[in-house]
Design a protein around this motif. Structure first.
Motif, mmCIF file in Angstrom:
data_model
loop_
_atom_site.group_PDB
_atom_site.id
_atom_site.type_symbol
_atom_site.label_atom_id
_atom_site.label_comp_id
_atom_site.label_asym_id
_atom_site.label_seq_id
_atom_site.Cartn_x
_atom_site.Cartn_y
_atom_site.Cartn_z
ATOM 1 N N THR A 13 6.982 -8.035 -2.379
ATOM 2 C CA THR A 13 7.447 -8.985 -1.363
ATOM 3 C C THR A 13 6.385 -9.096 -0.282
ATOM 4 O OG1 THR A 13 9.753 -8.357 -1.773
ATOM 5 C CG2 THR A 13 9.267 -9.517 0.284
ATOM 6 N N PRO A 14 5.658 -10.209 -0.184
ATOM 7 C CA PRO A 14 4.585 -10.348 0.822
ATOM 8 C C PRO A 14 5.147 -10.478 2.230
ATOM 9 C CG PRO A 14 4.857 -12.393 -0.396
ATOM 10 C CD PRO A 14 5.779 -11.404 -1.045
ATOM 11 N N LEU A 15 5.420 -9.352 2.859
ATOM 12 C CA LEU A 15 6.077 -9.341 4.164
ATOM 13 C C LEU A 15 5.226 -9.965 5.266
ATOM 14 C CD1 LEU A 15 7.630 -5.751 4.023
ATOM 15 C CD2 LEU A 15 8.764 -7.927 3.566
ATOM 16 N N LYS A 16 3.908 -9.934 5.120
ATOM 17 C CA LYS A 16 3.026 -10.510 6.147
ATOM 18 C C LYS A 16 2.790 -12.012 5.917
ATOM 19 C CE LYS A 16 2.502 -6.491 8.072
ATOM 20 N NZ LYS A 16 1.216 -5.791 8.143
ATOM 21 N N LYS A 17 3.437 -12.576 4.918
ATOM 22 C CA LYS A 17 3.357 -14.016 4.638
ATOM 23 C C LYS A 17 1.922 -14.490 4.453
ATOM 24 C CE LYS A 17 7.667 -14.990 7.099
ATOM 25 N NZ LYS A 17 8.340 -15.797 8.144
ATOM 26 N N SER A 18 1.174 -13.700 3.693
ATOM 27 C CA SER A 18 -0.217 -14.052 3.409
ATOM 28 C C SER A 18 -0.541 -13.614 1.993
ATOM 29 C CB SER A 18 -1.157 -13.383 4.419
ATOM 30 O OG SER A 18 -2.506 -13.705 4.149
ATOM 31 N N THR B 110 3.126 1.762 -5.380
ATOM 32 C CA THR B 110 2.057 0.777 -5.237
ATOM 33 C C THR B 110 2.631 -0.586 -4.880
ATOM 34 O OG1 THR B 110 0.703 1.978 -6.849
ATOM 35 C CG2 THR B 110 0.116 -0.320 -6.414
ATOM 36 N N LYS B 111 3.726 -0.970 -5.517
ATOM 37 C CA LYS B 111 4.379 -2.234 -5.176
ATOM 38 C C LYS B 111 4.809 -2.250 -3.709
ATOM 39 C CE LYS B 111 6.327 -3.299 -9.760
ATOM 40 N NZ LYS B 111 7.593 -3.431 -10.539
ATOM 41 N N ASP B 112 5.379 -1.142 -3.240
ATOM 42 C CA ASP B 112 5.821 -1.070 -1.853
ATOM 43 C C ASP B 112 4.648 -1.183 -0.884
ATOM 44 O OD1 ASP B 112 8.430 -0.798 -2.697
ATOM 45 O OD2 ASP B 112 8.468 1.389 -2.501
ATOM 46 N N ALA B 113 3.545 -0.510 -1.214
ATOM 47 C CA ALA B 113 2.363 -0.573 -0.347
ATOM 48 C C ALA B 113 1.773 -1.981 -0.332
ATOM 49 C CB ALA B 113 1.321 0.438 -0.819
ATOM 50 N N LEU B 114 1.744 -2.649 -1.488
ATOM 51 C CA LEU B 114 1.237 -4.014 -1.540
ATOM 52 C C LEU B 114 2.130 -4.960 -0.741
ATOM 53 C CD1 LEU B 114 0.179 -4.223 -5.299
ATOM 54 C CD2 LEU B 114 -1.349 -4.252 -3.320
ATOM 55 N N SER B 115 3.427 -4.702 -0.712
ATOM 56 C CA SER B 115 4.335 -5.542 0.076
ATOM 57 C C SER B 115 3.987 -5.490 1.559
ATOM 58 C CB SER B 115 5.790 -5.084 -0.130
ATOM 59 O OG SER B 115 6.218 -5.302 -1.459
ATOM 60 N N LEU B 116 3.426 -4.390 2.009
ATOM 61 C CA LEU B 116 3.066 -4.215 3.417
ATOM 62 C C LEU B 116 1.641 -4.663 3.734
ATOM 63 C CD1 LEU B 116 4.606 -0.699 4.223
ATOM 64 C CD2 LEU B 116 5.316 -2.907 5.157
ATOM 65 N N VAL C 254 -3.487 -10.531 -11.283
ATOM 66 C CA VAL C 254 -3.873 -9.327 -10.545
ATOM 67 C C VAL C 254 -3.350 -9.459 -9.119
ATOM 68 C CG1 VAL C 254 -5.769 -7.871 -9.739
ATOM 69 C CG2 VAL C 254 -5.957 -9.064 -11.944
ATOM 70 N N ILE C 255 -2.543 -8.515 -8.679
ATOM 71 C CA ILE C 255 -2.019 -8.503 -7.311
ATOM 72 C C ILE C 255 -2.750 -7.395 -6.565
ATOM 73 C CG2 ILE C 255 0.044 -8.337 -5.867
ATOM 74 C CD1 ILE C 255 1.717 -8.998 -8.342
ATOM 75 N N SER C 256 -3.607 -7.771 -5.623
ATOM 76 C CA SER C 256 -4.434 -6.791 -4.924
ATOM 77 C C SER C 256 -4.337 -6.971 -3.418
ATOM 78 C CB SER C 256 -5.896 -6.917 -5.368
ATOM 79 O OG SER C 256 -6.428 -8.185 -5.018
ATOM 80 N N ASP C 257 -4.646 -5.924 -2.679
ATOM 81 C CA ASP C 257 -4.563 -5.994 -1.221
ATOM 82 C C ASP C 257 -5.895 -6.439 -0.617
ATOM 83 O OD1 ASP C 257 -6.093 -3.760 -1.627
ATOM 84 O OD2 ASP C 257 -4.871 -2.407 -0.420
ATOM 85 N N LYS C 258 -5.919 -6.525 0.709
ATOM 86 C CA LYS C 258 -7.083 -7.051 1.421
ATOM 87 C C LYS C 258 -8.321 -6.210 1.167
ATOM 88 C CE LYS C 258 -8.283 -9.012 5.921
ATOM 89 N NZ LYS C 258 -7.790 -9.248 7.305
ATOM 90 N N GLY C 259 -8.133 -4.891 0.991
ATOM 91 C CA GLY C 259 -9.274 -4.014 0.743
ATOM 92 C C GLY C 259 -9.958 -4.278 -0.583
ATOM 93 N N CYS C 260 -9.296 -5.038 -1.457
ATOM 94 C CA CYS C 260 -9.874 -5.396 -2.753
ATOM 95 C C CYS C 260 -10.356 -6.848 -2.780
ATOM 96 C CB CYS C 260 -8.848 -5.191 -3.863
ATOM 97 S SG CYS C 260 -8.253 -3.495 -4.041
#
Length: 273
Positions: A80-85, A139-145, A165-171
């Motif tokens: 769930t993309p909580l930061k809307k980005s 990992t899913k929970d961390a990606l949501s944040l 591929v669902i990755s965070d900003k650091g990737c």
């Protein structure tokens, strides 16, 4: 500290706070259109100035990184993309929209043979299902944040197997290479893919693994058929492109093996009739 425990600390408390949303056609979000002209027609008492407001507006507004249909698709993937980005990246132009660099080489060939042994399959002697599921959920929970999500999408090279591929900003630096590595798929609305990769940066310990599961898919004629789907998890301080590619390659091979086995079983049953 185990890999699961380490990654779990990145999302402590998320399970209690983050909403769990399931995407279905029945509750999918719809855009409501408001037109000044139609409003006046339905309410003749409104002044003429209302009719001069202009064309219909879409509510609620979407913007780059905030696409409701794609967000629902991510929700179905457990993020769930909580930061809307959250950026769906299917072509080079999408990289520019997300504020990322274009790939230096395209198409990009990646030799991941040396990493394949580092991405075990869940259920094997090297990786227990319970550990994989624990790390996957964390990992899913961390990606949501995550502040932003970058989601390259396409076909595994030389196949018609869809990959997300669902990755965070650091990737974010990996997204251009992943777009160049994946074959471009035909344009279509967001939907679940046979291979879903969850890639998380900033973890103190490296973790990599994949799992293949069989599920039922409802076809257009309402019939149900068995299909296999793959899930890949790669986490670490700086996840590597080759390890992600190794997980994709192993997943595609597993999906193809399952499809062959089902086809052979069906042929044998038809022959026996």
């Amino acid at each position: 500290m185990s890999a699961a425990a380490t990654i779990r600390t990145l999302a402590r408390g998320v399970a209690a706070r983050a909403p769990r949303i399931v995407s279905t056609k029945a509750n999918a979000p719809t855009a409501r259109l408001f037109s000044a002209a139609s409003a006046q027609a339905s309410s003749p008492g409104l002044p003429d100035s209302v009719a001069r407001v202009g064309a219909a507006d879409v509510f609620p507004n979407e913007y780059p990184g905030q696409n409701y249909m794609f967000n629902w698709c991510l929700n179905a993937d457990g993020v769930t993309p909580l930061k809307k980005s959250a950026f769906r990246i299917t072509k080079p132009l999408d990289l520019k929209v997300a504020g990322l660099e274009l790939p230096k080489t395209s198409p990009l060939k990646v030799n991941a043979k040396g990493e394949r042994s580092r991405v075990p399959e869940a259920g094997s002697d090297a990786l227990d299902f319970e550990i994989f599921d624990d790390v996957l959920q964390s990992t899913k929970d961390a990606l949501s944040l995550a502040d932003s999500l970058y989601c390259p999408e396409g076909h595994a090279p030389g196949t018609r197997t869809g990959v997300r591929v669902i990755s965070d900003k650091g990737c974010g630096h990996l997204a251009p290479d992943l777009v160049a590595y994946l074959d471009r798929a035909p344009k279509r609305e967001p939907r679940g893919q046979p291979v879903t990769c969850y890639v998380l940066s900033g973890a103190e310990e490296d973790f990599a693994g994949y799992a293949i599961e069989e599920m039922e898919e409802v076809m257009d004629d309402k019939s149900r058929v068995a299909v296999s789907v793959a899930t890949v998890v790669v986490a670490g301080k700086e996840p590597s492109l080759k390890r992600i590619v190794a997980g994709i390659e192993l997943s595609v091979e597993g999906l193809e093996a399952d499809a062959r086995e089902r086809a052979e079983k069906k042929a044998a049953e038809e022959k026996a009739e």
